[in-house]
Design a protein around this motif. Sequence first.
Motif, PDB file in Angstrom:
ATOM      1  N   THR A  19      82.955 -58.265  34.528  1.00 46.68           N
ATOM      2  CA  THR A  19      83.835 -57.838  35.654  1.00 46.68           C
ATOM      3  C   THR A  19      85.119 -57.220  34.921  1.00 46.68           C
ATOM      4  N   GLY A  20      85.214 -57.698  33.411  1.00 44.56           N
ATOM      5  CA  GLY A  20      86.505 -57.199  32.622  1.00 44.56           C
ATOM      6  C   GLY A  20      87.599 -58.409  33.194  1.00 44.56           C
ATOM      7  N   LYS A  21      87.415 -59.428  33.558  1.00 39.84           N
ATOM      8  CA  LYS A  21      88.274 -60.205  34.225  1.00 39.84           C
ATOM      9  C   LYS A  21      88.042 -61.610  33.879  1.00 39.84           C
ATOM     10  N   ILE A  22      88.925 -62.444  33.220  1.00 41.59           N
ATOM     11  CA  ILE A  22      88.702 -63.853  32.919  1.00 41.59           C
ATOM     12  C   ILE A  22      89.836 -64.908  33.216  1.00 41.59           C
ATOM     13  N   THR A  23      89.594 -66.111  33.147  1.00 41.68           N
ATOM     14  CA  THR A  23      90.823 -67.094  33.274  1.00 41.68           C
ATOM     15  C   THR A  23      90.851 -67.698  31.833  1.00 41.68           C
ATOM     16  N   ILE A  24      92.128 -67.965  31.151  1.00 34.56           N
ATOM     17  CA  ILE A  24      91.987 -68.637  30.105  1.00 34.56           C
ATOM     18  C   ILE A  24      92.665 -69.974  30.149  1.00 34.56           C
ATOM     19  N   ASN A  25      92.460 -70.945  29.199  1.00 34.08           N
ATOM     20  CA  ASN A  25      92.793 -72.475  29.123  1.00 34.08           C
ATOM     21  C   ASN A  25      93.088 -73.089  30.348  1.00 34.08           C
ATOM     22  N   ASP A  26      91.626 -73.017  31.096  1.00 32.90           N
ATOM     23  CA  ASP A  26      91.598 -73.500  32.246  1.00 32.90           C
ATOM     24  C   ASP A  26      90.908 -75.050  32.024  1.00 32.90           C
ATOM     25  N   THR A  27      91.168 -76.079  32.901  1.00 35.91           N
ATOM     26  CA  THR A  27      90.714 -77.234  32.647  1.00 35.91           C
ATOM     27  C   THR A  27      89.186 -77.445  32.938  1.00 35.91           C
ATOM     28  N   SER A  28      88.472 -76.398  33.551  1.00 36.34           N
ATOM     29  CA  SER A  28      87.246 -76.597  33.858  1.00 36.34           C
ATOM     30  C   SER A  28      86.265 -75.691  32.738  1.00 36.34           C
ATOM     31  N   SER A  29      85.097 -75.876  32.505  1.00 40.22           N
ATOM     32  CA  SER A  29      84.257 -75.189  31.664  1.00 40.22           C
ATOM     33  C   SER A  29      83.919 -73.901  32.218  1.00 40.22           C
ATOM     34  N   GLY A  30      83.543 -73.776  33.333  1.00 39.10           N
ATOM     35  CA  GLY A  30      83.043 -72.526  34.018  1.00 39.10           C
ATOM     36  C   GLY A  30      81.811 -71.883  33.171  1.00 39.10           C
ATOM     37  N   GLU A  31      81.708 -70.488  33.847  1.00 38.31           N
ATOM     38  CA  GLU A  31      80.504 -69.717  33.268  1.00 38.31           C
ATOM     39  C   GLU A  31      81.382 -68.291  32.878  1.00 38.31           C
ATOM     40  N   ASN A  32      80.559 -67.568  31.960  1.00 37.85           N
ATOM     41  CA  ASN A  32      80.980 -66.539  31.340  1.00 37.85           C
ATOM     42  C   ASN A  32      79.974 -65.425  31.236  1.00 37.85           C
ATOM     43  N   ALA A  33      80.239 -64.067  31.946  1.00 41.24           N
ATOM     44  CA  ALA A  33      79.198 -63.063  31.608  1.00 41.24           C
ATOM     45  C   ALA A  33      79.374 -62.559  30.349  1.00 41.24           C
ATOM     46  N   ILE A  34      78.327 -62.521  29.416  1.00 40.85           N
ATOM     47  CA  ILE A  34      78.272 -62.230  28.034  1.00 40.85           C
ATOM     48  C   ILE A  34      79.039 -61.161  27.553  1.00 40.85           C
ATOM     49  N   GLU A  35      78.972 -59.948  28.564  1.00 45.32           N
ATOM     50  CA  GLU A  35      79.747 -58.874  28.132  1.00 45.32           C
ATOM     51  C   GLU A  35      81.266 -59.197  28.191  1.00 45.32           C
ATOM     52  N   ASP A  36      81.677 -60.039  29.077  1.00 49.53           N
ATOM     53  CA  ASP A  36      83.280 -60.435  29.149  1.00 49.53           C
ATOM     54  C   ASP A  36      83.528 -61.125  27.777  1.00 49.53           C
ATOM     55  N   VAL A  37      82.605 -61.997  27.460  1.00 50.10           N
ATOM     56  CA  VAL A  37      82.975 -62.593  25.996  1.00 50.10           C
ATOM     57  C   VAL A  37      83.137 -61.798  24.956  1.00 50.10           C
ATOM     58  N   ALA A  38      82.179 -60.676  24.905  1.00 48.33           N
ATOM     59  CA  ALA A  38      82.431 -59.597  23.808  1.00 48.33           C
ATOM     60  C   ALA A  38      83.441 -58.746  23.959  1.00 48.33           C
ATOM     61  N   THR A  39      83.993 -58.468  25.159  1.00 50.52           N
ATOM     62  CA  THR A  39      85.260 -57.707  25.263  1.00 50.52           C
ATOM     63  C   THR A  39      86.340 -58.480  24.880  1.00 50.52           C
ATOM     64  N   THR A  40      86.330 -59.773  25.284  1.00 48.72           N
ATOM     65  CA  THR A  40      87.360 -60.554  24.826  1.00 48.72           C
ATOM     66  C   THR A  40      87.603 -60.751  23.230  1.00 48.72           C
ATOM     67  N   LEU A  41      86.319 -60.847  22.696  1.00 43.57           N
ATOM     68  CA  LEU A  41      86.466 -61.044  21.281  1.00 43.57           C
ATOM     69  C   LEU A  41      86.982 -59.750  20.575  1.00 43.57           C
ATOM     70  N   ALA A  42      86.559 -58.663  21.147  1.00 44.62           N
ATOM     71  CA  ALA A  42      86.993 -57.259  20.778  1.00 44.62           C
ATOM     72  C   ALA A  42      88.473 -57.302  20.788  1.00 44.62           C
ATOM     73  N   SER A  43      88.950 -57.669  21.942  1.00 39.84           N
ATOM     74  CA  SER A  43      90.380 -57.561  22.329  1.00 39.84           C
ATOM     75  C   SER A  43      91.394 -58.396  21.237  1.00 39.84           C
ATOM     76  N   VAL A  44      90.912 -59.388  20.879  1.00 36.00           N
ATOM     77  CA  VAL A  44      91.610 -60.280  20.024  1.00 36.00           C
ATOM     78  C   VAL A  44      92.073 -59.617  18.615  1.00 36.00           C
ATOM     79  N   LEU A  45      91.044 -58.835  18.236  1.00 39.81           N
ATOM     80  CA  LEU A  45      91.002 -58.234  16.962  1.00 39.81           C
ATOM     81  C   LEU A  45      92.419 -57.956  16.720  1.00 39.81           C
ATOM     82  N   THR A  46      93.064 -57.021  17.359  1.00 40.36           N
ATOM     83  CA  THR A  46      94.262 -56.476  16.849  1.00 40.36           C
ATOM     84  C   THR A  46      95.399 -57.191  17.867  1.00 40.36           C
ATOM     85  N   ALA A  47      95.163 -58.085  18.454  1.00 37.72           N
ATOM     86  CA  ALA A  47      96.350 -59.120  19.213  1.00 37.72           C
ATOM     87  C   ALA A  47      96.736 -60.042  18.250  1.00 37.72           C
ATOM     88  N   ASP A  48      97.947 -59.568  17.688  1.00 39.73           N
ATOM     89  CA  ASP A  48      98.570 -60.853  16.564  1.00 39.73           C
ATOM     90  C   ASP A  48      99.062 -62.128  17.281  1.00 39.73           C
TER      91      ASP A  48
END
Length: 213
Positions: free
Chosen positions: A161-190
Motif C-alpha cells: 500500500t506504500g503506507k505503514i505504522t511504526i513503533n506500535d504496541t501491536s505486532s500486526g501484518e506487513n505486505a512484503i513489498e512495503d517491508v522492502a520499500t521501508t528497507l530501501a527508504s532507510v538506506l539514505t535516511a540518516d
Amino acid sequence: MKILVVGASGRVGGELVKQLLADEHQVIGTTRQEKKLFDNDNYTQLDLDITASKESIEKQLDQDIDAVYFVAGSGGKDVLEVDLHGAVKTMQAAQDKGIKRYIMLSSVFSLETEKWDNNPNIADLKDYYISKHYADHWLVNNSSLDYTIVQPGTLKERDGTGKITINDTSSGENAIEDVATTLASVLTADNTIGKVFNLHNGDIDINEAIATV
C-alpha cells in the motif's frame, strides 16, 4: 551506491533488490542458486555461504561496498547457524572491511523479550526469535556499525500500500513489498542510524513514517 544484499533470493530480499535497482544502485546479491536472479547491468551475484568462517566471508566482500543489508533467513533450518551466527559473522566482516552502513531485517519485538510470552505468533517461532534477539543485541551493543534494525510483524504476500505504522504496541501484518520499500527508504535516511523500529500496515506514507524514526 554499491550495496550488498545478503539473502537476495528470499521473499523480502528479492523485492528489495528490485527496488534498489530501480533507484539505480549497484547491487550485489548473495544466493546459493546458480541462476542469475536479475537481468540488470547493475546487478551481480555472489555465492556467499554465511555458515562458513568469518574470514571466508570477509575475503569475498569488495572493499568499496557502501552498505550491507542482511535479509537472509533460515526458514526454520539451521536457525542458529544462519539467523544468529551467520548474521553476526557478516557484521564482523563488514566492520573489518571498513563498511559502516548495515541494515538488518529483524522481527517485531526481537529485543523486547517481555512481550514474547503473550504473543502466540512468537511462541511458535521461539528458536528463531532467540536467534534474532541475540543477533540484534550484538549489532547494537558489540559493533561499531551505523546500523538500522527494521522489525516487521507477520509477512504477507499481497500488494503493498506504500503506507505503514511504526513503533506500535501491536505486532500486526506487513505486505512484503512495503517491508522492502521501508528497507530501501532507510538506506539514505540518516535519522534511522542507530535506531530500532517496528512496523506494520498502516496509514502513513512510508517516507513520512521513516522521517519520524
